[in-house]
Write an enzyme that holds these catalytic residues in place. Structure first.
Site, PDB file in Angstrom:
ATOM      1  N   HIS A  11       0.874  -1.174   0.000  1.00  0.00           N
ATOM      2  CA  HIS A  11       0.000   0.000   0.000  1.00  0.00           C
ATOM      3  C   HIS A  11       0.909   1.221   0.000  1.00  0.00           C
ATOM      4  O   HIS A  11       1.491   1.563   1.016  1.00  0.00           O
ATOM      5  CB  HIS A  11      -0.894   0.011   1.232  1.00  0.00           C
ATOM      6  CG  HIS A  11      -2.007   1.023   1.156  1.00  0.00           C
ATOM      7  ND1 HIS A  11      -1.811   2.325   0.757  1.00  0.00           N
ATOM      8  CD2 HIS A  11      -3.332   0.901   1.423  1.00  0.00           C
ATOM      9  CE1 HIS A  11      -2.980   2.972   0.792  1.00  0.00           C
ATOM     10  NE2 HIS A  11      -3.921   2.129   1.184  1.00  0.00           N
ATOM     11  N   HIS A  19      -6.924  -0.569  -6.455  1.00  0.00           N
ATOM     12  CA  HIS A  19      -7.375   0.113  -5.243  1.00  0.00           C
ATOM     13  C   HIS A  19      -7.119   1.618  -5.375  1.00  0.00           C
ATOM     14  O   HIS A  19      -5.988   2.052  -5.595  1.00  0.00           O
ATOM     15  CB  HIS A  19      -6.593  -0.487  -4.079  1.00  0.00           C
ATOM     16  CG  HIS A  19      -7.003  -0.031  -2.728  1.00  0.00           C
ATOM     17  ND1 HIS A  19      -6.486   1.098  -2.137  1.00  0.00           N
ATOM     18  CD2 HIS A  19      -7.876  -0.558  -1.837  1.00  0.00           C
ATOM     19  CE1 HIS A  19      -7.011   1.245  -0.919  1.00  0.00           C
ATOM     20  NE2 HIS A  19      -7.872   0.247  -0.719  1.00  0.00           N
ATOM     21  N   GLU A  32     -12.371  -1.755  -3.673  1.00  0.00           N
ATOM     22  CA  GLU A  32     -12.261  -0.361  -3.228  1.00  0.00           C
ATOM     23  C   GLU A  32     -11.587   0.485  -4.308  1.00  0.00           C
ATOM     24  O   GLU A  32     -10.738   1.334  -4.021  1.00  0.00           O
ATOM     25  CB  GLU A  32     -11.470  -0.251  -1.920  1.00  0.00           C
ATOM     26  CG  GLU A  32     -12.100  -1.035  -0.791  1.00  0.00           C
ATOM     27  CD  GLU A  32     -11.423  -0.763   0.543  1.00  0.00           C
ATOM     28  OE1 GLU A  32     -12.071  -0.190   1.417  1.00  0.00           O
ATOM     29  OE2 GLU A  32     -10.239  -1.118   0.686  1.00  0.00           O
ATOM     30  N   CYS A  36     -11.136   8.634   1.550  1.00  0.00           N
ATOM     31  CA  CYS A  36      -9.667   8.627   1.443  1.00  0.00           C
ATOM     32  C   CYS A  36      -9.197   8.779  -0.004  1.00  0.00           C
ATOM     33  O   CYS A  36      -8.102   9.304  -0.235  1.00  0.00           O
ATOM     34  CB  CYS A  36      -9.085   7.326   1.999  1.00  0.00           C
ATOM     35  SG  CYS A  36      -9.040   7.269   3.790  1.00  0.00           S
ATOM     36  N   CYS A  61      -9.898   4.461   8.450  1.00  0.00           N
ATOM     37  CA  CYS A  61      -8.883   5.232   7.724  1.00  0.00           C
ATOM     38  C   CYS A  61      -9.361   6.633   7.364  1.00  0.00           C
ATOM     39  O   CYS A  61      -8.574   7.582   7.359  1.00  0.00           O
ATOM     40  CB  CYS A  61      -8.469   4.497   6.452  1.00  0.00           C
ATOM     41  SG  CYS A  61      -9.859   3.957   5.433  1.00  0.00           S
TER      42      CYS A  61
HETATM   43 ZN   LIG Z   1     -10.594   5.637   4.049  1.00  0.00          ZN
END
Ligand SMILES: [Zn+2]
Length: 635
Positions: free
Chosen positions: A193, A267, A319, A337, A403
């Site tokens: 990530h 993602h 996502e 996010c 997050c």
């Molecule tokens: Zn988030």
């Protein structure tokens, strides 16, 4: 341009250099007095401090594994603390607050006690599952967590001058630097990530240590190279590379080397963090070889895959991205996010030159897709951000994967840093908001003040007060949505025309020089490309940077019973129950169904009506109900 001339590097200001008022001022105050504390409360309530503090009983595994038993969101807890510390640090810039500082220090002290002898620092792999560090970079977020703690450390140091967390994180970054790299005895891996890349650039800029910039570049350069690191580490774990929940490495943008990438895949948050890191590296190393990829990725996102709100990533499944023009409204994932990450990416695309292509998208994502994530009272948060709701979608108090709350909070609390870009002899004004900033440009300390009610209206007055007269270029953005503008310098009309969306005023600036920019800000209708199936026969409303929506609480009939004619009259009004926000009253047609039958052979009757639209970011702050961005339209 002379190829040998040094290239411009536009860098953001530190948060404490910009004193923000106007539109964002009250929001920052709200975060400083309420949200920052609440983030700590909820992190600690979730058990995060129990996991971090070696003096507390070990909480063990609280959140079960998922995705083929490779990941639990408990692995990300350090990142949630990192972002919460960062948010609180920005709050301290606003008002020094001993109690809040003590809460940060409590967490910092726990991290200090937790840090391993060699510098390693990850609460999950030190306490919950020790002995498995660096085993699964692809899934397990170790380097991502490091990045967020580094960002928190830089922010806390800049806000308070306290070095403890910064020193802790430098020790950890040094370990990462020894562990990862091109040498034979180093690991050739990189974050599953992305995040650490941009964090290392921040750390490098804050400390002046080139090795952190070099490490960021290594991670960017190494990504997706063959033989593939994630294949090798899977085998080293005794598993198979094929055993991957998300199928292929597009999910984490490691399917090919970054310079060969042309389409935004996988993602959404990972993608934008990676591209932000790439843009940072391009700026710091004047590395043009990243440009073709960055330009193509930018076009792919903004020409085919971006919601009108600046959100992206329609699918809950990964996502992230699916296929071009797939922009469903009611089921839009569009994680908060992701919009925040797009602000990061766009701001870094401004690293080498002002270009309104990037700033316009940054502004759209900020005021809409990102800002919607935070409730008007600063206590609740959206994770996903649909553009149509049937009435059941509401902000969360907290989330099992929390997050988004600290991410939108840190963005808003640090918003001043996105207003300006400073190069050797140029100062770019990217975003307009009332503020006063202390900036060194062309070697002279200069006070820059913006007076404006933006985005309520488009009039902006900029006053410059350099300590001594100084020559530099002042670049002012003319947003793409502005139908027209006027500019005056010290009261004299200027006929400057924008280059790449910026008016570039090069002159010798003196104390008291005043620049007035008036942007034409009118409500407008937006139509989607034919390929966006769900938006055909529909229209979105926009005024300045704000996208509008209609809510059930303001409008009587079902929201899809209203039809707006092209060119319908739109009048500015005062939104009810939403502070001083500007609403739109739109001439419309309302359809009444003759029966309740699911299907009927007679068309609905039509009558005149008025629709009330409010800024999208403010939806779901009053009586719960349906919401719609894309309204039915006809010619
Ligand atoms: Zn988030």
């Amino acid at each position: 341009m002379d190829a040998l001339a040094p290239k411009s590097k536009f860098r953001p200001l530190a948060v404490n250099q910009v004193d923000v008022g106007g539109f964002f001022g009250p929001q920052i105050d709200m975060i400083a007095t309420k949200t920052a504390r609440l983030l700590f409360d909820r992190c600690i309530e979730a058990g995060m401090l129990d996991q971090v503090d070696p003096d507390r009983p070990n909480p063990g595994l609280r959140i079960p594994y998922q995705h083929g038993n490779t990941v639990t969101t408990q692995m990300f807890w350090d990142s949630d603390f990192g972002k919460s510390i960062e948010t609180a640090a920005y709050a301290l810039n606003r008002t020094r607050d001993a109690e809040l500082e003590a809460r940060i220090d409590e967490v910092v002290d726990a991290y200090g006690r937790l840090q391993a002898e060699d510098g390693y620092l990850n609460s999950f792999f030190l306490r919950i599952e020790p002995g498995t560090r660096w085993a699964n970079l692809r899934d397990q977020h170790e380097l991502y967590n490091a990045g967020h703690l580094i960002e928190g450390a830089v922010a806390y140091y800049q806000a308070t001058g306290k070095r403890k967390l910064l020193d802790i994180m430098c020790r950890y970054a040094d370990l990462i630097d020894r562990t990862f790299g091109p040498k034979a005895d180093q690991k050739h891996g990189y974050p599953g990530h992305p995040e650490l890349e941009l964090a290392l650039v921040r750390l490098g800029r804050a400390t002046g240590e080139q090795r952190y910039l070099d490490l960021a570049k290594y991670f960017v350069d190494q990504r997706g190279q063959q033989p593939h690191y994630y294949d090798a580490e899977a085998v080293a774990r005794g598993g198979s590379p094929d055993d991957f929940h998300f199928g292929n490495y597009e999910y984490c943008q490691a399917h090919k080397p970054v310079r060969e990438q042309r389409e935004v895949v996988g993602h959404a948050v990972r993608a934008a963090y990676l591209y932000a890191g790439m843009a940072d590296v391009a700026t710091e190393f004047s590395d043009d070889s990243l440009d073709p990829a960055l330009e193509a990725l930018w076009s792919h996102l903004t020409d085919r895959n971006l919601y009108v709100t600046g959100g992206f990533g329609p699918s809950k499944e990964n996502e992230g991205l699916t296929f071009d023009y797939d922009l469903p409204n009611a089921t839009a994932y569009a994680e908060t996010c992701a919009a925040v990450a797009l602000v990061f990416w766009a701001s870094r695309m401004l690293g080498r030159a002002p270009d309104a292509r990037f700033t316009d998208v940054m502004e759209r994502a900020l005021y809409n897709g990102a800002l919607a994530g935070l409730s008007a009272d600063g206590t609740q948060f959206f994770y996903d951000n649909p553009l149509e709701s049937y009435g059941a979608h509401h902000r969360w108090r907290w989330h099992r994967c929390p997050c988004c709350p600290p991410n939108i909070s840190r963005l808003v609390a640090s918003i001043g840093t996105y207003f300006y870009g400073v190069a050797e002899d140029e100062l770019a004004l990217h975003l307009y908001c009332e503020n006063a900033a202390e900036i060194e440009v062309a070697g002279v300390r200069t006070r820059v003040e913006q007076k404006t009610a933006y985005p309520k209206d488009g009039r902006i007055t900029v006053t410059l007060t350099p300590e001594t007269p100084v020559e530099f270029t002042l670049s002012l953005r003319v947003p793409g949505w502005a139908k027209g503008f006027s500019l005056a310098v010290n009261g004299e009309a200027s006929d400057a025309t924008p280059e790449k969306g910026y008016l570039r005023l090069q002159r010798r600036w003196q104390a008291g020089d005043r620049v007035e920019l008036n942007l034409q800000m009118e409500p407008e209708m937006l139509y989607a490309h034919h390929a966006v199936a769900t938006d055909q026969g529909r229209v979105a409303l926009l005024r300045g940077p704000l996208v509008y929506c209609v809510e059930e609480t303001d409008n009587k009939a079902p929201l899809n019973a209203y039809v707006v004619k092209d060119g319908a009259r739109m009048r500015l009004d005062q939104a009810e129950g939403l502070g001083d926000a500007v609403s739109l009253a739109i001439e419309a047609i309302v359809e009444n169904q003759p029966t309740d039958a699911l299907y009927a052979t007679t068309p609905p009757e039509r009558g005149a009506a008025s629709l009330k639209a409010v800024p999208y970011y403010l939806w779901d702050n009053r009586a719960p109900g349906a919401m719609l961005v894309w309204l039915r339209r006809e010619a």
